[in-house]
Design a protein around this motif. Structure first.
Motif, PDB file in Angstrom:
ATOM      1  N   ALA A 154       0.844  -1.201   0.000  1.00 33.49           N
ATOM      2  CA  ALA A 154       0.000   0.000   0.000  1.00 33.49           C
ATOM      3  C   ALA A 154       0.876   1.247   0.000  1.00 33.49           C
ATOM      4  O   ALA A 154       1.920   1.295   0.645  1.00 33.49           O
ATOM      5  CB  ALA A 154      -0.922  -0.007   1.215  1.00 33.49           C
ATOM      6  N   ALA A 155       0.440   2.244  -0.739  1.00 34.87           N
ATOM      7  CA  ALA A 155       1.187   3.492  -0.853  1.00 34.87           C
ATOM      8  C   ALA A 155       0.911   4.400   0.343  1.00 34.87           C
ATOM      9  O   ALA A 155      -0.130   4.300   0.997  1.00 34.87           O
ATOM     10  CB  ALA A 155       0.810   4.199  -2.145  1.00 34.87           C
ATOM     11  N   ALA A 156       1.845   5.296   0.600  1.00 33.94           N
ATOM     12  CA  ALA A 156       1.714   6.270   1.675  1.00 33.94           C
ATOM     13  C   ALA A 156       2.053   7.652   1.127  1.00 33.94           C
ATOM     14  O   ALA A 156       2.819   7.785   0.168  1.00 33.94           O
ATOM     15  CB  ALA A 156       2.660   5.916   2.815  1.00 33.94           C
ATOM     16  N   ALA A 157       1.493   8.669   1.741  1.00 38.16           N
ATOM     17  CA  ALA A 157       1.779  10.040   1.328  1.00 38.16           C
ATOM     18  C   ALA A 157       3.242  10.366   1.611  1.00 38.16           C
ATOM     19  O   ALA A 157       3.799   9.965   2.636  1.00 38.16           O
ATOM     20  CB  ALA A 157       0.865  11.018   2.059  1.00 38.16           C
ATOM     21  N   GLU A 158       3.866  11.067   0.663  1.00 38.97           N
ATOM     22  CA  GLU A 158       5.274  11.437   0.813  1.00 38.97           C
ATOM     23  C   GLU A 158       5.517  12.698  -0.014  1.00 38.97           C
ATOM     24  O   GLU A 158       4.871  12.930  -1.031  1.00 38.97           O
ATOM     25  CB  GLU A 158       6.176  10.307   0.322  1.00 38.97           C
ATOM     26  N   THR A 159       6.486  13.497   0.419  1.00 38.17           N
ATOM     27  CA  THR A 159       6.907  14.670  -0.338  1.00 38.17           C
ATOM     28  C   THR A 159       8.339  14.444  -0.792  1.00 38.17           C
ATOM     29  O   THR A 159       9.214  14.166   0.029  1.00 38.17           O
ATOM     30  CB  THR A 159       6.799  15.955   0.505  1.00 38.17           C
ATOM     31  N   GLY A 187       9.896  18.620  -2.741  1.00 40.31           N
ATOM     32  CA  GLY A 187       8.844  19.616  -2.652  1.00 40.31           C
ATOM     33  C   GLY A 187       7.553  19.234  -3.362  1.00 40.31           C
ATOM     34  O   GLY A 187       6.624  20.034  -3.417  1.00 40.31           O
ATOM     35  N   THR A 188       7.479  18.023  -3.899  1.00 37.31           N
ATOM     36  CA  THR A 188       6.278  17.571  -4.602  1.00 37.31           C
ATOM     37  C   THR A 188       5.578  16.517  -3.755  1.00 37.31           C
ATOM     38  O   THR A 188       6.172  15.505  -3.380  1.00 37.31           O
ATOM     39  CB  THR A 188       6.634  16.960  -5.978  1.00 37.31           C
ATOM     40  N   SER A 189       4.297  16.781  -3.446  1.00 37.72           N
ATOM     41  CA  SER A 189       3.514  15.828  -2.660  1.00 37.72           C
ATOM     42  C   SER A 189       2.959  14.756  -3.574  1.00 37.72           C
ATOM     43  O   SER A 189       2.553  15.030  -4.710  1.00 37.72           O
ATOM     44  CB  SER A 189       2.353  16.545  -1.968  1.00 37.72           C
ATOM     45  N   ASN A 194      -1.765  13.378 -13.753  1.00 39.17           N
ATOM     46  CA  ASN A 194      -0.777  12.914 -12.781  1.00 39.17           C
ATOM     47  C   ASN A 194       0.221  11.993 -13.458  1.00 39.17           C
ATOM     48  O   ASN A 194      -0.031  11.492 -14.545  1.00 39.17           O
ATOM     49  CB  ASN A 194      -1.464  12.214 -11.611  1.00 39.17           C
ATOM     50  N   THR A 195       1.351  11.788 -12.819  1.00 37.84           N
ATOM     51  CA  THR A 195       2.417  10.950 -13.363  1.00 37.84           C
ATOM     52  C   THR A 195       2.876   9.952 -12.312  1.00 37.84           C
ATOM     53  O   THR A 195       3.030  10.305 -11.138  1.00 37.84           O
ATOM     54  CB  THR A 195       3.611  11.812 -13.817  1.00 37.84           C
ATOM     55  N   GLY A 225      -0.203  20.122  -8.298  1.00 40.18           N
ATOM     56  CA  GLY A 225       0.350  20.314  -6.968  1.00 40.18           C
ATOM     57  C   GLY A 225      -0.644  20.159  -5.837  1.00 40.18           C
ATOM     58  O   GLY A 225      -0.271  20.273  -4.668  1.00 40.18           O
ATOM     59  N   GLY A 226      -1.895  19.915  -6.120  1.00 38.47           N
ATOM     60  CA  GLY A 226      -2.893  19.782  -5.061  1.00 38.47           C
ATOM     61  C   GLY A 226      -3.239  18.329  -4.798  1.00 38.47           C
ATOM     62  O   GLY A 226      -3.417  17.536  -5.706  1.00 38.47           O
ATOM     63  N   GLY A 227      -3.308  17.948  -3.534  1.00 36.04           N
ATOM     64  CA  GLY A 227      -3.748  16.608  -3.157  1.00 36.04           C
ATOM     65  C   GLY A 227      -2.892  15.498  -3.756  1.00 36.04           C
ATOM     66  O   GLY A 227      -1.803  15.727  -4.261  1.00 36.04           O
TER      67      GLY A 227
END
Length: 177
Positions: free
Chosen positions: A54-59, A62-64, A109-110, A129-131
């Motif tokens: 499972a994926a997790a949020a990461e920056t 500087g890109t979320s 998205n990419t 850049g959002g969400g």
């Protein structure tokens, strides 16, 4: 006149030297060329189709986005510095080369791959850049590692496999898709 005789003698000597053979035998008849062999996978390493955790949020820089990592135990420092890494994502509508750009969740998205020793991080980010847009565990991943080692010349310039489709790469290296 004497000059002409000298040139004529040199000319005859040159012709006789060129036309003489050091071998008194007769040449054999050349046979027909054989059929080309199948493209091989010499030193090319490829994974089975994998699922990622499972994926997790990461920056990153500087890109979320969302990220997950797959193991690639054969991804060595030598391949990272001199070879080629190809990553593919497969889902219901086909198999695509990473980086892969689409409109999912209503946003451009990419998905990209970030390679490290024995690991490949998969990172998906929105262009606005959002969400974030998720990297579902239903996606399948495959990597192909092409070791380097032979310096390219103008005649044997490195092939850009990223411009080839997944099917073309598999055919080129005799990999079962």
């Amino acid at each position: 006149m004497k000059f002409s005789k000298t040139i004529f003698t040199i000319f005859l000597l040159a012709i006789s030297t060129i036309s003489c053979s050091g071998d008194d035998g007769t040449d054999g008849v050349n046979g027909a060329d054989g059929a080309p062999g199948a493209a091989g996978t010499a030193n090319v390493i490829y994974s089975a189709w994998l699922t990622a955790p499972a994926a997790a949020a990461e920056t990153i820089d500087g890109t979320s986005g969302m990220s997950t990592t797959i193991n690639a135990p054969e991804l060595s420092a030598d391949i990272l510095s001199k070879g080629t890494l190809l990553v593919y994502v497969s889902f219901g509508s086909g198999t695509y080369t990473v980086p892969y750009t689409s409109t999912a969740g209503g946003f451009v998205n990419t998905i990209t791959a970030i390679s490290n020793l024995q690991k490949i991080k998969l990172f998906r980010f929105r262009h606005d850049g959002g969400g974030t847009v998720n990297l579902p565990t239903t996606l399948n991943w495959r990597y192909i590692l092409i070791p380097g080692g032979v310096a390219a010349t103008a005649k044997t310039a490195k092939q850009d496999y990223s411009k080839m489709s997944y099917e073309e790469v598999c055919a080129h290296f005799n990999i079962k898709p």
